[in-house]
Design an enzyme around this catalytic site. Structure first.
Site, PDB file in Angstrom:
ATOM      1  N   CYS A 272     -15.319  26.063   0.762  1.00  0.00           N
ATOM      2  CA  CYS A 272     -16.432  26.554   1.590  1.00  0.00           C
ATOM      3  C   CYS A 272     -16.911  25.457   2.533  1.00  0.00           C
ATOM      4  O   CYS A 272     -18.069  25.011   2.468  1.00  0.00           O
ATOM      5  CB  CYS A 272     -17.569  27.053   0.702  1.00  0.00           C
ATOM      6  SG  CYS A 272     -17.136  28.527  -0.227  1.00  0.00           S
TER       7      CYS A 272
ATOM      8  N   GLY B  35       0.812  -1.216   0.000  1.00  0.00           N
ATOM      9  CA  GLY B  35       0.000   0.000   0.000  1.00  0.00           C
ATOM     10  C   GLY B  35       0.842   1.261   0.000  1.00  0.00           C
ATOM     11  O   GLY B  35       1.818   1.396  -0.734  1.00  0.00           O
TER      12      GLY B  35
END
Length: 477
Positions: free
Chosen positions: A388, A315
């Site tokens: 945002c 990984g």
């Protein structure tokens, strides 16, 4: 060993030197010059900003290659001590581009992919199909057909439906497709719940108790060849204890399956952790490899069976530490968070669109001002993005110099894995380019997006491409 940085850490210690780079966190080729400017593989980050802009993913090619060699050697040596072979797969989901596939295959790694898109990239890079493994819990008919047609070395089966689907595809093509069966060992990795993948109540794999019946069905089908069990207990794991317990349970079933035919391979997955902060202390890979392989050998000896060939999927351990992300500071403001505590909010020109992991997992990272040296005192800081969202946090808590100011370059370490892969266009922010550095040279390996690229996909924009959406065919379902 320390708990993984995908778990909430204790309060970050105040550093003695806010300019210092924790060696286990940053790429081996990272160092500051006399002016405090960070260089990666001999390239100054100020030069990278000037040439490529920010935000910018930076990947140290030699660091990726060296880590691939180190991990492969560790597992091959550990397996050889027990008279067997080991294969190591690079995880395409961690970071995938044709250049990176070429790096890791050059160094002897196989490649695992989880979608048709990832398979296409690996094949475009020239990877040997026989050294590609295909994962995924919902592979479409079209994806399975592409994998079989390409001649991939193995497909990891995840459900009964997929088993029958793949058998029919291989039969129509007159081939025998090697397969592994993904099982859940029930071992819970010490990591974030979303990263623990071997507990029973989740989408991947078969219950371990169901494996004999599943394998029996595979052996009935002439178009499939069963080659072994596969298990993955999670990601960002530091120690070997979970792997040892998982090996015990897998070898028990492996021994039962041997009675019905050959079982040449046992894939124990991986998900080995890296250091994201100075507090993290991952187990050295050679030590980890020896402990895992020795555990398998002990379990086989107890049952009087030969040790199978082994496979592993490290990984992020291959590419994670080799990458950093560069940002430019836009605003800085102090925010009082208690009677005696003030935190600096340092806003940068990227955010959760280029690193979703803090929002997804509460992942922790390390940040440094890298365009200069500062003599200012350390200040508790939170590096935030421009989106945002109040959860748009890049680094939740670290210490930056109290004089951090607009225009400073901030680097976030250990972003080589799962940052580019998870990137999005949230708030219509273009995804950054990826630049590889090696021996004092820098080059783009993935082109960054522009606003024009985003608008080109909007069919309502004059002059935008108007090709119809791809229709779904029966074979895609």
């Amino acid at each position: 060993m320390s708990v993984s940085s995908d778990a909430p850490p204790a309060a970050r210690a105040v550093p003695d030197d806010v300019n210092a780079l924790a060696p286990q966190v940053w790429p081996e080729g990272a160092a500051r010059d006399d002016n405090g400017v960070l260089h990666v593989a001999g390239v100054a980050v100020t030069e990278l900003r000037e040439r490529f802009g920010t935000p910018l993913y930076v990947l140290d090619e030699e660091a990726v290659r060296a880590r691939a060699r180190e991990v492969l050697t560790a597992f091959r040596d550990a397996a050889a001590r027990h008279g067997v072979q080991a294969r190591v797969y690079y995880a395409g989901k961690a970071f995938l581009s044709t250049e990176v596939v070429r790096w890791v295959t050059d160094e002897g790694l196989a490649v695992d992919v989880a979608t048709g898109g990832e398979l296409a990239v690996a094949l475009a890079a020239g990877a040997d199909p026989a050294r590609i493994g295909v994962h995924g819990n919902n592979k479409s008919v079209a994806e399975l057909e592409r994998a079989v047609d390409a001649g991939v070395g193995s497909i990891v089966l995840d459900s009964r439906i997929e088993l029958e689907r793949l058998a029919a595809i291989a039969d129509r093509r007159g081939v025998v497709q090697p397969v592994l069966v993904r099982v859940n060992s029930g071992v819970h990795a010490e990591t974030h719940d979303f990263l623990a993948t071997a507990h029973e109540d989740q989408k991947f794999g078969f219950a371990l108790a169901d494996a004999p019946a599943v394998v029996a069905r595979i052996r009935e089908l002439p178009s499939l060849a069963f080659v072994g069990l596969h298990c993955h207990i999670g990601s960002q794991i530091f120690g070997a204890a979970g792997f040892a317990e998982s090996a015990s349970r897998l070898v028990e079933v492996h021994a039962e399956l041997i009675a019905g035919g050959d079982v040449p391979v046992l894939n124990l997955g991986g998900g080995f952790g890296i250091a994201y902060t100075e507090a993290d202390d991952p187990t050295p890979i050679a030590e980890l490899a020896a402990a895992i392989v020795d555990a398998v050998a002990r379990e086989c000896e107890v049952r009087g069976i030969p040790v199978p060939n082994l496979a592993f999927e490290p990984g992020r351990a291959i590419v994670g530490r080799a990458g950093i992300t560069l940002y430019e500071v836009g605003t800085v403001k102090p925010v009082r968070v208690g009677d005696e505590l003030t935190r600096l909010y340092v806003s940068v020109d990227g955010g959760m669109s280029d690193n979703a992991r803090p929002a997804l997992y509460g992942a922790q990272y390390t940040a440094r001002v890298v365009s200069r040296t500062s003599a200012a005192a350390p200040a508790l800081a939170r590096v935030v993005g421009k989106h945002c969202e109040s959860g748009d946090v890049v680094v939740d808590a670290d210490h930056l110099p109290a004089d951090v100011t607009p225009g400073d370059l901030v680097a976030v370490a250990a972003t080589g894995a799962y940052c580019f892969s998870l990137a999005s266009n949230y708030n219509y922010v273009p995804r950054p380019p990826v630049v590889a550095v090696r021996a004092g040279e820098a080059r783009v390996i993935v082109r960054g997006e522009t606003i024009d690229d985003l608008l080109a996909r909007d069919a309502g924009v004059a002059g935008a491409r108007t090709a119809p959406a791809t229709e779904t065919t029966e074979g895609d379902r």
